[in-house]
Design an enzyme around this catalytic site. Structure first.
Site, mmCIF file in Angstrom:
data_model
loop_
_atom_site.group_PDB
_atom_site.id
_atom_site.type_symbol
_atom_site.label_atom_id
_atom_site.label_comp_id
_atom_site.label_asym_id
_atom_site.label_seq_id
_atom_site.Cartn_x
_atom_site.Cartn_y
_atom_site.Cartn_z
ATOM 1 C CG ASP A 1 -2.305 0.627 0.846
ATOM 2 O OD1 ASP A 1 -2.288 1.809 0.462
ATOM 3 O OD2 ASP A 1 -3.350 -0.046 0.930
ATOM 4 C CG HIS A 15 -3.983 2.385 -2.340
ATOM 5 N ND1 HIS A 15 -4.165 2.935 -1.097
ATOM 6 C CD2 HIS A 15 -5.208 2.347 -2.914
ATOM 7 C CE1 HIS A 15 -5.446 3.228 -0.919
ATOM 8 N NE2 HIS A 15 -6.102 2.888 -2.017
ATOM 9 C CD GLU A 56 -9.720 4.100 -1.328
ATOM 10 O OE1 GLU A 56 -10.637 4.552 -0.626
ATOM 11 O OE2 GLU A 56 -8.604 3.754 -0.870
#
Ligand code: ACM
Length: 638
Positions: A313, A383, A448
């Protein structure tokens, strides 16, 4: 332990700005005067307006890292304190864990020294009693089974056997019992074993019966006063049958007034869903190998069969890749003087941690021995702040800095689909991953990516013009289609988060997407032909708070998730009949931004994890919250 030299107190005033304001007070407890310093804290409630700050200067922020300077010339004598306020927050604080998670001072010498932090207080708060999250419960049948079986028609005995021992077992069956003894011993270190391999006159015989008519994960237990028979067709069903016996006998021992062991009747059991998953984010916080193995033990105890291992991440890339050693040197080291700054509870001391390939083999073998499949995730293209710090050659050098920000506040954090090296990098990473992980799925994240990503990258602009691609999500789909080809070539299926479908998505064949944003998105994915696992934040994200009160710890962007709601939520609820075959199962997600300690982990993960286990296994008609509540107090913890 040395007492803290400095402490940061914080409170939040809802009226202090558009999203309220923090008041911070730094106490000097060191016994010596303090001057010429800077203060850093980490907080998920970010400051986005640097000017909305009184009695301090806001120097810089990176994601949830915030650095401040006191007014010029400020000296704190021993015992004195400095107070400053910060408004300009990107959202209101809602819970006590929304303030500073950690802090440190940088002295004029450049030395970094720890600052203890207190929970965030709500100004003007009233005392609130702790919520009742679990009722005492009620049992119609006194068996400590969790998840509850599909069918049970068994009578409790007045006494229970000292031990269960095999009779006429094959080498393979003996080995399965031995594995179950070891599992039970690891989970309940001080409790008496439930199985012996040798015959015991005070025990009860266990015989095995191979029954090819049973599904691979199904089993049947038949009880009499002197014998238990376990029927199964494959090793998974056999393990689940042994686990049920271990649960019932252990429960009858540790809580004799409440639980018993069957003396007659049958249990015929099989799971509701084929995907019974639990995810763990090891990027935001690092979990040592032994903790990961213990979580897998707990999963096996509750008959989960998938461990979704979120290995990368923004905050760290935790998987050793021999071709790119920088990923697990630079890419895991967060510290005040490192390229990756402290985040999410880090302080003056640098932190790191990664899984060597030997660690991975150890964990995968451990899980496999318990019929848990490890599905690894590398989260791409978004990420990737840590990846891009470790491997700056993956960026478009001409892209404007800070040209986009992720929802977590990271600038320019996505792998660039127009940088040729991106694909060379991923080919090499997948080459090593498929050697380490035998799972049929590799999870590639896909969540995202900030709208606007790459639009300030000249290389991306050129690619878009050449290929007729429009917008960030068109680029994302172009990128993920190539990732899908890489997995196809290696004989692996693609798993990802629901946004993989954005901008055109990838081929639905052999692609499984996890619906996390809300339940409706899962139905839409199924309509588009994807296989679906339901992981909605509103029910299955175990980092969410469990009650409304400000004093409750946890995140809240997906709402409040009491254990009763995780239990009752029906993933299949809204699914049209003709799409139900697309719903492969359900999954708990343990995102670790807030998880700074084992105590915190246990408070948020339990009892919601066993609640999701039961939702994954037990038929809807047999779900019973009161029964669940009565049994779950026996649950092992990390
Ligand atoms: C996610 O929660 N971003 C999958």
């Amino acid at each position: 332990m040395k007492p803290a030299d400095y402490r940061l107190e914080s409170s939040w005033n809802p009226g202090g700005g558009p999203h309220g304001a923090f008041t911070f007070t730094l106490f000097n407890l060191s016994g010596a005067a303090l001057s010429g310093f800077k203060l850093v804290y980490t907080s998920l409630t970010r400051v986005i307006d640097a000017t909305a700050c009184a009695n301090a200067t806001f120097l810089r922020r990176n994601a949830n890292f915030h650095e401040f300077e006191p007014p010029a010339g400020l000296t704190l004598a021993a015992g004195e304190s400095w107070t400053f306020t910060v408004a300009g927050l990107h959202r209101p604080a809602r819970h006590c864990t929304d303030g500073a998670k950690s802090a440190y001072l940088t002295l004029s010498s450049g030395k970094h020294v720890p600052v203890a932090v207190s929970d965030l207080l709500l100004e003007g708060r009233v005392s609130e009693p702790p919520p009742v999250l679990l009722p005492e419960g009620r049992l119609d049948l006194p068996f400590a089974l969790q998840p509850w079986p599909a069918e049970i028609d068994a009578k409790p005995g007045d006494s229970f056997p000292v031990i269960l021992y095999p009779e006429g077992a094959s080498a393979d069956e003996l080995s399965a019992i031995s594995t179950c003894i070891s599992l039970t011993r690891r989970l309940f270190e001080s409790d008496h074993s439930v199985f012996n391999l040798v015959t015991s006159p005070q025990g009860r015989a266990l015989t095995f019966n191979k029954d090819a008519s049973l599904d691979a994960e199904a089993y049947r237990l038949t009880f009499s006063a002197d014998r238990v028979t376990l029927s199964y067709s494959s090793s998974a069903g056999r393990q689940y049958g042994l686990t049920s016996l271990a649960q019932m006998l252990n429960g009858a021992r540790v809580s004799q007034g409440k639980f018993r062991f069957p003396v007659s009747g049958t249990i015929s059991d099989h799971p509701r869903y084929s995907w019974r998953g639990c995810h763990l984010d090891v990027s935001r916080q690092f979990y040592p190998v032994d903790d990961v193995k213990r979580l897998i033990d707990i999963l096996a105890w509750f008959k989960f069969n998938i461990f979704h291992w979120h290995l990368t991440d923004d905050e760290a890339w935790r998987l050793e890749i021999k071709a790119y050693p920088q990923l697990t040197t630079t890419g895991v080291l967060r510290g005040p003087d490192e390229p990756l700054l402290p985040q999410l509870g880090n302080g003056a001391e640098p932190v790191d941690g990664f899984y060597s390939q030997d660690d991975v083999r150890d964990i995968v073998a451990h899980a496999s021995s318990l019929h848990v499949e490890v599905v690894p995730e590398i989260d791409i293209p978004g990420h990737n702040a840590a990846t891009l710090v470790a491997l700056p050659e993956l960026t478009d050098g001409q892209e404007a800095p800070e040209s986009y920000h992720s929802v977590q506040g990271y600038p320019n954090n996505a792998l660039n689909p127009a940088v040729p090296l991106t694909y060379e990098f991923l080919e090499k990473v997948f080459d090593e991953m498929v050697e380490l992980f035998p799972s049929s799925y590799i999870h590639i994240g896909g969540d995202e990516v900030a709208n606007g990503s790459w639009l300030a990258s000249p290389l991306a602009r050129k690619l878009m013009a050449e290929e007729g691609i429009s917008g960030t999500f068109g680029l994302q789909s172009y990128f993920l289609k190539q990732v899908k080809t890489m997995l196809d070539k290696r004989g692996r299926k693609l798993a990802g988060w629901n946004e993989v479908a954005h901008g055109g998505g990838v081929a639905a064949k052999d692609s499984l997407l996890m619906a996390w944003e809300n339940p409706q998105v899962g139905i839409e994915l199924a309509e588009q032909g994807y296989d679906v696992v339901m992981t909605p934040g509103q029910a299955y994200y175990l980092d969410m708070v469990q009650a409304e009160a400000f004093q409750e710890p946890g995140a809240s962007w997906a709402g409040t998730v009491p254990p009763a709601h995780s239990y009752a939520y029906e993933a299949a609820g809204e699914f049209p009949e003709e799409l139900k075959h697309k719903l492969k199962g359900v999954q708990a997600c343990i995102w670790s931004e807030h998880f700074l300690s084992r105590g915190y982990f246990n408070r948020l993960v339990f009892p919601r994890l066993p609640a999701i286990a039961e939702a994954a296994w037990t038929p809807k008609a047999s779900k019973d919250w009161d029964r669940f509540a009565a049994i779950v107090t026996l649950s092992p913890k990390l």
